[in-house]
Enzyme design. Structure first.
Site, PDB file in Angstrom:
ATOM      1  N   TYR A 158       0.831  -1.213   0.000  1.00  0.00           N
ATOM      2  CA  TYR A 158       0.000   0.000   0.000  1.00  0.00           C
ATOM      3  C   TYR A 158       0.872   1.273   0.000  1.00  0.00           C
ATOM      4  CZ  TYR A 158      -3.878   3.012   1.666  1.00  0.00           C
ATOM      5  OH  TYR A 158      -4.835   3.996   1.819  1.00  0.00           O
ATOM      6  N   LYS A 162       0.844   4.097  -2.897  1.00  0.00           N
ATOM      7  CA  LYS A 162       0.435   5.469  -2.608  1.00  0.00           C
ATOM      8  C   LYS A 162       1.552   6.467  -2.902  1.00  0.00           C
ATOM      9  CE  LYS A 162      -3.862   4.914  -1.455  1.00  0.00           C
ATOM     10  NZ  LYS A 162      -4.879   5.225  -2.482  1.00  0.00           N
TER      11      LYS A 162
HETATM   12  N1  LIG Z   1      -9.924   5.566   5.072  1.00  0.00           N
HETATM   13  C1  LIG Z   1      -8.714   6.060   5.269  1.00  0.00           C
HETATM   14  O1  LIG Z   1      -8.283   6.266   6.410  1.00  0.00           O
HETATM   15  C2  LIG Z   1      -7.820   6.361   4.088  1.00  0.00           C
HETATM   16  C3  LIG Z   1      -6.603   6.993   4.363  1.00  0.00           C
HETATM   17  C4  LIG Z   1      -5.762   7.300   3.300  1.00  0.00           C
HETATM   18  C5  LIG Z   1      -6.128   6.995   2.005  1.00  0.00           C
HETATM   19  N2  LIG Z   1      -7.316   6.368   1.764  1.00  0.00           N
HETATM   20  C6  LIG Z   1      -7.623   6.059   0.370  1.00  0.00           C
HETATM   21  O2  LIG Z   1      -8.893   6.592   0.029  1.00  0.00           O
HETATM   22  C7  LIG Z   1      -9.510   5.772  -0.966  1.00  0.00           C
HETATM   23  C8  LIG Z   1     -10.900   5.372  -0.496  1.00  0.00           C
HETATM   24  O3  LIG Z   1     -10.753   4.626   0.711  1.00  0.00           O
HETATM   25  P1  LIG Z   1     -11.987   4.299   1.668  1.00  0.00           P
HETATM   26  O4  LIG Z   1     -11.465   4.350   3.037  1.00  0.00           O
HETATM   27  O5  LIG Z   1     -13.150   5.112   1.279  1.00  0.00           O
HETATM   28  O6  LIG Z   1     -12.206   2.766   1.278  1.00  0.00           O
HETATM   29  P2  LIG Z   1     -13.550   1.882   1.182  1.00  0.00           P
HETATM   30  O7  LIG Z   1     -13.093   0.488   1.325  1.00  0.00           O
HETATM   31  O8  LIG Z   1     -14.595   2.421   2.107  1.00  0.00           O
HETATM   32  O9  LIG Z   1     -14.051   2.157  -0.314  1.00  0.00           O
HETATM   33  C9  LIG Z   1     -13.288   1.762  -1.432  1.00  0.00           C
HETATM   34  C10 LIG Z   1     -14.206   1.553  -2.613  1.00  0.00           C
HETATM   35  O10 LIG Z   1     -13.383   1.142  -3.730  1.00  0.00           O
HETATM   36  C11 LIG Z   1     -14.059   0.103  -4.418  1.00  0.00           C
HETATM   37  N3  LIG Z   1     -13.091  -0.728  -5.164  1.00  0.00           N
HETATM   38  C12 LIG Z   1     -12.158  -1.563  -4.651  1.00  0.00           C
HETATM   39  N4  LIG Z   1     -11.469  -2.156  -5.636  1.00  0.00           N
HETATM   40  C13 LIG Z   1     -11.977  -1.690  -6.810  1.00  0.00           C
HETATM   41  C14 LIG Z   1     -11.673  -1.931  -8.168  1.00  0.00           C
HETATM   42  N5  LIG Z   1     -10.720  -2.788  -8.544  1.00  0.00           N
HETATM   43  N6  LIG Z   1     -12.395  -1.267  -9.111  1.00  0.00           N
HETATM   44  C15 LIG Z   1     -13.381  -0.402  -8.760  1.00  0.00           C
HETATM   45  N7  LIG Z   1     -13.711  -0.145  -7.474  1.00  0.00           N
HETATM   46  C16 LIG Z   1     -13.018  -0.775  -6.509  1.00  0.00           C
HETATM   47  C17 LIG Z   1     -14.768  -0.690  -3.327  1.00  0.00           C
HETATM   48  O11 LIG Z   1     -15.833  -1.477  -3.861  1.00  0.00           O
HETATM   49  C18 LIG Z   1     -15.240   0.434  -2.392  1.00  0.00           C
HETATM   50  O12 LIG Z   1     -16.546   0.881  -2.730  1.00  0.00           O
HETATM   51  C19 LIG Z   1      -8.568   4.573  -1.178  1.00  0.00           C
HETATM   52  O13 LIG Z   1      -7.757   4.823  -2.307  1.00  0.00           O
HETATM   53  C20 LIG Z   1      -7.746   4.586   0.087  1.00  0.00           C
HETATM   54  O14 LIG Z   1      -6.511   3.958  -0.104  1.00  0.00           O
HETATM   55  C21 LIG Z   1      -8.177   6.051   2.780  1.00  0.00           C
END
Ligand SMILES: NC(=O)c1ccc[n+]([C@@H]2O[C@H](COP(=O)([O-])OP(=O)(O)OC[C@H]3O[C@@H](n4cnc5c(N)ncnc54)[C@H](O)[C@@H]3O)[C@@H](O)[C@H]2O)c1
Length: 250
Positions: A158, A162
């Site tokens: 990851y 990123k």
């Molecule tokens: N939540 C956090 O603390 C956090 C922190 C830093 C970065 N992020 C980043 O933010 C983004 C969203 O994260 P989140 O926390 O909302 O995650 P989440 O798991 O709530 O949502 C992710 C969504 O992506 C979809 N997805 C997964 N693989 C896929 C694919 N191959 N094709 C299409 N859709 C796909 C899933 O179905 C889901 O709806 C991610 O890139 C994550 O790495 C999140």
């Protein structure tokens, strides 16, 4: 009264069925954007589209695995047919497959790189082609993570993906600035979504205790910053990485 910030613009948001993507979809729709909810999860995504429509927005769902080149090209063809093109792309779809390096399989390394990095690259390539065809001075937002800056143990896949998204942001920003297309990235810290619910809750609580602003982030905290990057409020910004971490790792 000023016009809604994204009136007349179409936003394609990957991973928009849940978490940060869903928060951005609602925030952008509240500012007049047409939304393409692009996600693997068809049932949830359809419910989200219905909710956006009930709120008065124009919205459409497209089932896509962002790692699949043909499916991504079809997604942007759909955005063109449905709404005439794309003006805002959020490369947000994401997964985690955490484990220490010694135990991490090559499949789990590849999956995480494929979804975040290859997915963002494929969507960016297709979106830029569409923006150039329609003359849209678009905005691309890549959802990186603070993990790409500091490196998280147990997340070599990851953190690599990123950090790679920051390189993708800057290289693309330089390449497409001449067309008026801007590319920026957001590095969220700990935000309350399904992704953080999967974490060891003791580790999460310890991490939240080190946030200078004293709380976990909410999806809306990230959506507000994404709206700023999507809109003309950030029209002189490209190639930037904005940290949304409550001050953690500043
Ligand atoms: N939540 C956090 O603390 C956090 C922190 C830093 C970065 N992020 C980043 O933010 C983004 C969203 O994260 P989140 O926390 O909302 O995650 P989440 O798991 O709530 O949502 C992710 C969504 O992506 C979809 N997805 C997964 N693989 C896929 C694919 N191959 N094709 C299409 N859709 C796909 C899933 O179905 C889901 O709806 C991610 O890139 C994550 O790495 C999140």
């Amino acid at each position: 009264m000023s016009a809604p910030m994204l009136e007349g613009r179409t936003a394609v948001i990957t991973g928009a069925a849940d978490g940060l993507g869903w928060a951005m979809a609602q925030r952008f729709a509240s500012e007049g954007a047409r939304i393409v909810v692009a996600d693997l999860r068809a049932d949830l995504a359809r419910q989200r589209v219905n909710a956006l429509r009930e709120g008065g927005a124009e919205a459409s769902f497209f089932a896509v695995d962002v790692t699949d080149e043909a499916a991504v090209d079809a997604l942007f063809a759909h955005a063109g047919a449905e709404f005439g093109g794309v003006d805002v792309l959020c490369n947000n779809a994401g997964v985690t497959r955490d484990s220490v390096l010694r135990k991490m399989s090559l499949d789990d390394f590849r999956l995480v790189l494929d979804v975040h990095l290859q997915g963002a690259w494929l969507c960016t390539r297709a979106a830029v082609a569409s923006m150039r065809d329609t003359g849209s001075r678009g905005s691309i937002i890549n959802m990186s993570s603070i993990a790409g800056k500091v490196g998280n143990p147990g997340q070599t896949n990851y953190s690599t993906a990123k950090a790679g998204m920051v390189g993708l942001t800057k290289a693309t920003a330089k390449e497409v600035a001449r067309y008026g297309i801007r590319v920026n990235a957001i590095a969220p810290g700990l935000i309350r979504t399904a992704m953080t619910e999967q974490m060891d809750q003791a580790v999460l609580a310890e991490s939240v205790a080190s946030v200078p602003l004293g709380r976990i982030g909410e999806p809306g905290d990230v959506a507000d910053v994404a709206l700023f990057l999507a809109s003309d409020l950030s029209s002189y910004m490209t190639g930037c990485l904005l940290e949304v971490t409550g001050g953690r790792h500043m």
